[in-house]
Design a protein around this motif. Structure first.
Motif, mmCIF file in Angstrom:
data_model
loop_
_atom_site.group_PDB
_atom_site.id
_atom_site.type_symbol
_atom_site.label_atom_id
_atom_site.label_comp_id
_atom_site.label_asym_id
_atom_site.label_seq_id
_atom_site.Cartn_x
_atom_site.Cartn_y
_atom_site.Cartn_z
ATOM 1 N N GLY A 17 0.054 -25.500 -21.521
ATOM 2 C CA GLY A 17 0.450 -26.388 -22.601
ATOM 3 C C GLY A 17 1.781 -26.031 -23.227
ATOM 4 N N SER A 21 4.575 -29.969 -20.996
ATOM 5 C CA SER A 21 3.915 -31.019 -21.770
ATOM 6 C C SER A 21 4.718 -32.300 -21.617
ATOM 7 N N GLY A 265 -0.387 -29.491 -18.204
ATOM 8 C CA GLY A 265 -0.289 -28.943 -19.551
ATOM 9 C C GLY A 265 -1.632 -28.696 -20.200
#
Length: 313
Positions: A17, A21, A265
């Motif tokens: 993440g 992203s 992500g």
């Protein structure tokens, strides 16, 4: 202390993440991690040498602990050594400073045997600019026609081109050679001739649908980490005539990579790492880079799938 503490701090940023992203790679964060690993290399290598030099004792419990320590330090030493090679070229590979890099993704299918691993029934370009990833349309196989074929060597003609005589004109048949850098070079030339787009590298990747989830095909069926092999290696051939198969493969490839790039992500880091590692160890993730420095890194990572020099055993 000079190595492990900076590494621990850097690894706090290593989550999918934080690194990826909305289809964009955080180039600066990824570079910071790579740089930290690279800078820690001398201390880690020195510590690894000392740990590996520890001899056996008469206490089995101590021997077990030492064995675990040796394995851990060996893996860490390998990681930081790899980072030393990756760090200098990582920004340019991710399109830093507004430069766009184009990577041709080839989906090989070993139902139709080729020495490199399988027939390339579909391919498409993933472009990267300042870490932002964009997926172009995946296209069915490319054909230049025999009259416009790229030249192949006399040796390649004898070894690989006696069946179809299309190694230099059919994108799938470039993979008759087991030498991926050679096949990738032919593929990149074909793509530029066919679509007018320069290619900086060629890659192939599988196994990630099991991490990010499944995708739906145009006929309403779906593929995921449990059935992708059966659908793509059996069902497509059973349900469609040859004129439709390449289009289905192309649709599956673009949907899969769109899902992968959109889902990394949120992926579990351990599952993601295991999937990539398994793909690399089994030779399912291979790559070629036009840039010599980047290709040297690919070779160092064991992803080049190049034939050894004739002088090697």
């Amino acid at each position: 202390e000079s190595a492990l503490l900076p590494l621990a701090d850097a690894l706090q940023n290593v989550t999918p993440g934080k690194l990826l992203s909305d289809g964009t790679v955080n180039v600066s964060a990824l570079q910071a991690v790579a740089d930290t690993f690279s800078e820690a290399a001398p201390a880690v290598q020195s510590a690894n040498q000392k740990v590996q030099a520890i001899g056996p004792t008469r206490i089995s419990e101590v021997n077990d602990l030492v064995s675990k320590a040796k394995g851990g330090f060996s893996a860490l030493a390998g990681a930081v050594d790899t980072a030393k090679g990756v760090a200098p070229v990582l920004p340019q590979m991710l399109g830093a400073d507004g430069q766009t890099r184009n990577y041709l993704v080839v989906a090989e299918n070993n139902v139709e045997i080729r020495a490199n691993g399988g027939y390339g029934g579909s391919q498409g370009v993933i472009s990267v600019t300042d870490g932002k990833l964009e997926i172009g349309d995946f296209q069915p196989k490319m054909s230049l026609g025999i009259e416009n074929a790229l030249p192949v060597t006399d040796e390649e003609e004898v070894l690989f081109n006696q069946t179809t005589h299309e190694m230099g004109s059919d994108s799938g048949d470039t993979l008759f050679t087991p030498d991926f850098p050679r096949a990738a070079g032919l593929l990149s030339q074909m793509w530029e001739i066919k679509y007018g787009q320069h290619v900086d590298g060629v890659v192939f990747l599988q196994y990630l649908l099991g991490v990010v989830g499944g995708v739906e095909l145009p006929d309403g069926s779906s593929i995921d980490g449990t059935n992708a092999a059966r659908v793509l290696m059996h069902d497509v051939y059973w349900n469609y005539d040859p004129s439709q198969q390449d289009a289905i493969f192309a649709a599956a490839a673009v949907a899969a990579f769109d899902k992968v790039l959109g889902g990394l992500g949120d992926a579990d880091l351990q599952q993601l790492t295991a999937a990539v590692q398994k793909g690399c160890e089994e030779g399912r993730f291979i790559a070629w880079m036009e840039n010599d420095d980047e290709e040297a890194v690919v070779k160092e990572l064991g992803l080049a799938a190049a034939l050894p020099d004739a002088s090697d055993t």
